[in-house]
Design a protein around this motif. Structure first.
Motif, PDB file in Angstrom:
ATOM      1  N   SER A   1     -13.816 -16.126 -24.770  1.00  0.00           N
ATOM      2  CA  SER A   1     -12.867 -15.617 -23.777  1.00  0.00           C
ATOM      3  C   SER A   1     -13.591 -14.801 -22.727  1.00  0.00           C
TER       4      SER A   1
ATOM      5  N   LEU B   1     -13.475 -15.523 -18.781  1.00  0.00           N
ATOM      6  CA  LEU B   1     -12.895 -14.609 -17.789  1.00  0.00           C
ATOM      7  C   LEU B   1     -13.965 -14.039 -16.879  1.00  0.00           C
TER       8      LEU B   1
ATOM      9  N   ILE C   1     -11.429 -22.027 -16.853  1.00  0.00           N
ATOM     10  CA  ILE C   1     -10.216 -21.782 -17.651  1.00  0.00           C
ATOM     11  C   ILE C   1      -9.591 -23.103 -18.085  1.00  0.00           C
TER      12      ILE C   1
ATOM     13  N   LEU D   1      -6.221 -14.629 -19.675  1.00  0.00           N
ATOM     14  CA  LEU D   1      -7.650 -14.765 -19.365  1.00  0.00           C
ATOM     15  C   LEU D   1      -7.925 -14.428 -17.900  1.00  0.00           C
ATOM     16  N   SER D   2      -7.135 -15.030 -16.999  1.00  0.00           N
ATOM     17  CA  SER D   2      -7.428 -14.842 -15.576  1.00  0.00           C
ATOM     18  C   SER D   2      -7.057 -13.437 -15.123  1.00  0.00           C
TER      19      SER D   2
ATOM     20  N   GLY E   1      -9.750 -11.168 -16.371  1.00  0.00           N
ATOM     21  CA  GLY E   1     -10.916 -11.459 -15.538  1.00  0.00           C
ATOM     22  C   GLY E   1     -10.748 -10.867 -14.149  1.00  0.00           C
TER      23      GLY E   1
ATOM     24  N   GLY F   1      -4.843 -18.616 -12.924  1.00  0.00           N
ATOM     25  CA  GLY F   1      -4.609 -18.780 -14.362  1.00  0.00           C
ATOM     26  C   GLY F   1      -3.434 -19.704 -14.621  1.00  0.00           C
TER      27      GLY F   1
END
Lengths: 229, 399
Positions: B21, B25, B291, B330-331, B334, B376
């Motif tokens: 992960s 990210l 992603i 995740l995004s 990030g 994302g």
């Protein structure tokens, strides 16, 4: 009263050019609170039957009435609702979510059903106590023995208080002793009024059920409730 | 399923694979950091340039001879257009909302004083120039409000010119020769610094009529008007236009308001900022692809789990949202990391290179995080749809 009423069920798969009749002209009625074992060789259609009963699969033809309601014509969301409220699954390979703890695995169906966390916690606590898992609540599946994993899976299957439990080879991955424990647990649930359908290869396990169905080539070959002769 | 639970499950899935992960990210983080850093520099330059222009006051209007079709500042090159006269400047003074008007005759000439010679920029103006350009006199006085046609030969020096010719001596009252004419020094301006590389202090101010004489010109290069603060430049510009058309009979001049010029300039600089931001966006795109990749792998790896969720009564929508939530988590994480990274780098640049203007507006920060989250969502759609469409029977069998 019949919990399950199958009439003229057909299930046809298309494998390349050939069509496979997994189930043909199946009629079956299972009453509330029954304990049924489904047996038969591999490829006889018993898993397909279980998937149909669990609304994971749709029949090609025929009707399926669960609690006097035709469930084959329901929308996918309505079927999901029925699975959530009325049906519990127990699998041979347990199917626990590896990154969640025992308690979280048990709470998963309630999470999916949108039950608030306070009620979830009290119900999970009760289930952990009922299945002797209090000490294992915060353990992840890889920290549990096979028997404990299957107990977590059964706790998860019953947490929504379903009317029907479908068990696919529940003891297949367990040794004799822990397998017996799991069977006793399932039978205790059956004794409390839950209808239990077990698919198994194991004749000893099958023999414990009050009613045996033997499948062959997609049809019911023998039903102990209507034993010939 | 409750939104909080969906989010919690998604975050659990993200944290279960820490390294994977983090690397995923990181792609978004680098992209967002690049966008924030580049747009911060772009916006810093934007503000710096606008600041340079507004040091003269914000409500200045310039009238130049000749009609040009496009906006922009007059080039200062002699043209064949009918010139603007000193009388035109005089006439504009009486307009409403006009605070001050100065004609402007520019030229380059040799200046001699105190035994030294220097080439410098000569401005032919009137007594109102300090009002129009917000300049201040350091010592002595500015040009007196003489009659435009017969103004006395006085000169006011820019601070640089004064230092070059007189050093620390007092120049007031001394004589100065510009071209072939003689002037008396009556004042020195306070330093104004540079404007886009032009030294504003290396100048001498003389009466407009003397500059015309010096450079042999009939008209003026420009008339500068300061309007009242708070009055829209456009209103004043319209009155100026009407007055000058009445005098000239046709529109043979060009009016440029500073407001309009700043707006044009601001637009150009905004495009610049967006362009460098888009460059950073390319790395963001790469992060988005990362992603998609990792979510596709996650769906394949967790096929059995998806089958289980269906068996436990999850709707298709719930499964879709779970995987979308994972991609967005995740995004978004990030993006936050990228914001910190980009903002930190911008600050480091600000301290290491104070000459390079850097500015990070809050709107850019919010926009960048918004973009990260949208990436994302977009990146998650395909894998999440695949997850939601899996056949539960097949999915449960895979393990």
């Amino acid at each position: 009263m019949a919990l399950i009423e199958l009439k003229g069920i057909e299930r046809v798969f298309q494998l390349g050019d050939s069509t496979v009749h997994a189930l043909t002209a199946l009629n079956l009625s299972i009453g509330t609170g029954e304990y049924v074992a489904v047996m038969g060789p591999s490829g006889s259609g018993k898993s397909t039957l279980l998937n149909l009963l669990g609304l994971l699969d749709r029949p090609s033809a025929g009707s399926y009435q669960l609690e006097d309601r035709d469930v084959t014509t329901l929308s996918p969301d309505e079927q999901a609702q029925v699975r959530s409220q009325r049906i519990g699954f127990v699998f041979q390979s347990f199917h626990l979510v590896p990154r969640l703890t025992a308690a979280e695995n048990i709470a998963l169906p309630m999470m999916l059903a949108g039950i608030p966390s306070r009620e979830r916690n009290s119900r999970v606590e009760r289930a952990l106590a009922d299945f002797g898992l209090e000490q294992r609540a915060d353990h992840r599946p890889d920290q549990l023995s096979g028997g404990q994993r299957q107990r977590v899976a059964i706790a998860r299957a019953t947490i929504m208080q379903p009317a029907l439990i479908l068990a696919d080879e529940p003891t297949g991955n367990l040794d004799r002793h822990t397998g017996d424990e799991v069977v006793h647990l399932l039978e205790a649930l059956n004794a409390s009024g839950v209808t239990l359908v077990v698919v198994t290869h194991d004749p000893a396990l099958g023999a414990r059920a009050k009613r045996q169905l033997v499948m062959e080539d997609g049809s019911l070959k023998q039903d102990s409730a209507h034993a010939p002769g | 399923m409750l939104a909080a639970d969906t989010l919690q499950l998604a975050i659990r899935a993200v944290t279960a694979q820490r390294l994977r992960s983090f690397l995923t990210l990181l792609g978004i983080a680098v992209g967002i950091a690049a966008v924030i850093l580049l747009t911060s520099i772009g916006e810093g330059i934007h503000r710096f340039v606008l600041g340079e222009f507004t040091q003269f006051g914000t409500n200045v209007i310039a009238v130049a001879p000749g009609k040009t079709k496009t906006g922009g500042s007059p080039s200062g090159l002699p043209s064949s257009a009918r010139p603007l006269a000193l009388e035109d400047a005089k006439a504009l003074e009486r307009l409403p909302h006009v605070v001050a008007v100065t004609p402007n005759v520019r030229g380059n000439a040799e200046v001699e004083g105190n035994g030294r010679t220097r080439r410098t920029l000569i401005y032919g103006v009137n007594a109102k120039l300090p009002l129009v350009y917000r300049s201040t006199v350091q010592s002595g006085q500015f040009l007196p409000p003489d009659d435009e046609g017969s103004a006395r030969a006085f000169v006011v020096l820019g601070s640089k010119l004064k230092n070059e010719l007189f050093g620390s001596e007092n120049p007031l009252g001394q004589r100065l020769r510009i071209g072939g004419l003689r002037f008396r020094i009556i004042g020195v301006m306070a330093p104004k610094g540079q404007f886009l590389g032009i030294d504003l202090d290396d100048t001498a101010y003389v009466p407009a009529v003397r500059a015309q004489e010096l450079f042999n010109r009939e008209g003026v290069d420009e008339i500068n008007i300061a309007a009242e603060e708070g009055t829209p430049s456009a209103t004043v510009a319209k009155e100026i236009k009407e007055r000058l058309i009445a005098r000239h009979g046709r529109e043979d001049f060009t009016i440029v308001t500073q407001e309009e010029m700043l707006k044009t300039l601001s637009n150009i600089l905004n495009v610049l900022t967006m362009a460098v931001g888009a460059l950073g966006g390319i790395s963001l795109l790469v992060g988005g692809v990362g992603i998609v990749t990792i979510m596709t792998i996650a769906v394949t790896e967790r096929t059995g789990e998806i089958g289980l969720l269906v068996a436990l009564g999850a709707r298709r929508r719930t499964i879709l949202l779970l995987f979308l939530g994972e991609a967005v988590a995740l995004s978004a994480i990030g993006g936050l990391l990228g914001l910190l990274l980009g903002f930190g780098l911008a600050q480091i640049i600000h301290f290491a290179l104070p000459a390079l203007p850097v500015h990070t507006p809050l709107s850019f920060v919010l926009l960048a995080e918004g973009i990260a989250i949208s990436i994302g969502l977009l990146a998650g759609v395909l894998p999440a749809r695949r997850a939601a469409r899996l056949d539960p029977v097949e999915a449960l069998r895979s393990e």
